[in-house]
Scaffold this motif. Structure first.
Motif, mmCIF file in Angstrom:
data_model
loop_
_atom_site.group_PDB
_atom_site.id
_atom_site.type_symbol
_atom_site.label_atom_id
_atom_site.label_comp_id
_atom_site.label_asym_id
_atom_site.label_seq_id
_atom_site.Cartn_x
_atom_site.Cartn_y
_atom_site.Cartn_z
ATOM 1 N N THR A 68 46.083 40.767 35.386
ATOM 2 C CA THR A 68 46.834 41.314 36.510
ATOM 3 C C THR A 68 48.106 41.966 35.993
ATOM 4 O O THR A 68 48.903 41.317 35.304
ATOM 5 N N ILE A 69 48.288 43.229 36.338
ATOM 6 C CA ILE A 69 49.490 43.959 35.934
ATOM 7 C C ILE A 69 50.465 43.993 37.094
ATOM 8 O O ILE A 69 50.049 44.108 38.263
ATOM 9 N N SER A 70 51.747 43.900 36.779
ATOM 10 C CA SER A 70 52.763 43.932 37.826
ATOM 11 C C SER A 70 54.074 44.450 37.244
ATOM 12 O O SER A 70 54.230 44.540 36.023
ATOM 13 N N ARG A 71 54.989 44.775 38.138
ATOM 14 C CA ARG A 71 56.329 45.171 37.736
ATOM 15 C C ARG A 71 57.325 44.433 38.603
ATOM 16 O O ARG A 71 57.033 44.099 39.755
ATOM 17 N N ASP A 72 58.526 44.215 38.057
ATOM 18 C CA ASP A 72 59.539 43.545 38.859
ATOM 19 C C ASP A 72 60.074 44.520 39.905
ATOM 20 O O ASP A 72 59.765 45.700 39.894
ATOM 21 N N ALA A 73 60.890 44.003 40.819
ATOM 22 C CA ALA A 73 61.371 44.809 41.943
ATOM 23 C C ALA A 73 62.167 46.024 41.468
ATOM 24 O O ALA A 73 62.085 47.103 42.065
ATOM 25 N N ALA A 74 62.918 45.859 40.398
ATOM 26 C CA ALA A 74 63.704 46.976 39.874
ATOM 27 C C ALA A 74 62.835 47.985 39.146
ATOM 28 O O ALA A 74 63.252 49.131 38.931
ATOM 29 N N GLY A 75 61.639 47.553 38.749
ATOM 30 C CA GLY A 75 60.691 48.466 38.123
ATOM 31 C C GLY A 75 60.864 48.647 36.639
ATOM 32 O O GLY A 75 60.114 49.415 36.022
ATOM 33 N N ASN A 76 61.814 47.940 36.029
ATOM 34 C CA ASN A 76 62.071 48.162 34.607
ATOM 35 C C ASN A 76 61.366 47.171 33.691
ATOM 36 O O ASN A 76 61.429 47.312 32.471
ATOM 37 N N THR A 77 60.732 46.175 34.259
ATOM 38 C CA THR A 77 59.957 45.212 33.480
ATOM 39 C C THR A 77 58.537 45.178 34.007
ATOM 40 O O THR A 77 58.319 45.093 35.220
ATOM 41 N N MET A 78 57.601 45.259 33.096
ATOM 42 C CA MET A 78 56.183 45.213 33.441
ATOM 43 C C MET A 78 55.584 43.960 32.820
ATOM 44 O O MET A 78 55.968 43.570 31.706
ATOM 45 N N ASN A 79 54.699 43.327 33.552
ATOM 46 C CA ASN A 79 54.050 42.120 33.068
ATOM 47 C C ASN A 79 52.529 42.287 33.081
ATOM 48 O O ASN A 79 51.982 43.057 33.879
ATOM 49 N N LEU A 80 51.884 41.540 32.213
ATOM 50 C CA LEU A 80 50.429 41.486 32.199
ATOM 51 C C LEU A 80 50.024 40.017 32.117
ATOM 52 O O LEU A 80 50.200 39.387 31.075
ATOM 53 N N GLN A 81 49.537 39.493 33.222
ATOM 54 C CA GLN A 81 49.044 38.127 33.243
ATOM 55 C C GLN A 81 47.584 38.153 32.816
ATOM 56 O O GLN A 81 46.760 38.803 33.468
ATOM 57 N N MET A 82 47.295 37.462 31.728
ATOM 58 C CA MET A 82 45.942 37.473 31.172
ATOM 59 C C MET A 82 45.345 36.081 31.301
ATOM 60 O O MET A 82 45.842 35.129 30.695
ATOM 61 N N ASN A 83 44.319 35.960 32.099
ATOM 62 C CA ASN A 83 43.625 34.691 32.308
ATOM 63 C C ASN A 83 42.206 34.766 31.757
ATOM 64 O O ASN A 83 41.684 35.854 31.509
ATOM 65 N N SER A 84 41.613 33.611 31.587
ATOM 66 C CA SER A 84 40.223 33.532 31.102
ATOM 67 C C SER A 84 40.027 34.387 29.851
ATOM 68 O O SER A 84 39.078 35.163 29.745
ATOM 69 N N LEU A 85 40.929 34.219 28.921
ATOM 70 C CA LEU A 85 40.902 35.048 27.722
ATOM 71 C C LEU A 85 39.654 34.777 26.886
ATOM 72 O O LEU A 85 39.158 33.646 26.822
ATOM 73 N N LYS A 86 39.195 35.856 26.248
ATOM 74 C CA LYS A 86 38.002 35.794 25.409
ATOM 75 C C LYS A 86 38.361 36.229 23.987
ATOM 76 O O LYS A 86 39.322 36.972 23.793
ATOM 77 N N PRO A 87 37.586 35.799 23.010
ATOM 78 C CA PRO A 87 37.870 36.242 21.633
ATOM 79 C C PRO A 87 37.929 37.761 21.497
ATOM 80 O O PRO A 87 38.715 38.277 20.697
#
Length: 125
Positions: A68-87
């Motif tokens: 899941t990709i997201s950005r904070d309210a100010a828009g200057n930080t982006m995150n990538l939540q990675m679940n169920s990771l695979k090799p």
């Protein structure tokens, strides 16, 4: 613009990691940001992108439903939540900024104007 990626590490298959990318030197909230990855011996590939804070998102088929990709309210930080990771998710992950975001080109690395230094993600089996 400088982009600083962080949050990589070593995790077992099925685990989770959260990557972050912070932009500095100028506001970037109205530009698109994206994540790409490059595994050893392979070409850099698109992972996910978001056009602006709260804007539309797109994902590679290989990560859809897990990342899941997201950005904070100010828009200057982006995150990538990675679940169920695979090799096969093992790679160096790069964040990037697109100053002229067009949804149809946001999967293409050459559309991006600035790149972060990369952060290593290793998923053990």
């Amino acid at each position: 613009v400088q982009l600083q990626a962080s949050g990589g590490g070593l995790v077992q298959a099925g685990g989770s990691l959260r990557l972050s990318c912070a932009a500095s030197q100028r506001p970037v909230s109205r530009y698109a940001m994206g994540w790409f990855r490059q595994a050893p011996g392979k070409e850099r590939e698109f992972v996910a992108a978001i056009r602006s804070s709260g804007g539309p998102t797109i994902y590679a088929d290989s990560v859809k439903g897990r990342f899941t990709i997201s950005r904070d309210a100010a828009g200057n930080t982006m995150n990538l939540q990675m679940n169920s990771l695979k090799p096969e998710d093992t790679a160096v992950y790069y964040c990037a900024l697109d100053l002229a975001p067009i949804l149809s080109t946001m999967r293409t690395a050459t559309a991006y104007d600035y790149w972060g230094q990369g952060t290593q993600v290793t998923v053990s089996s």
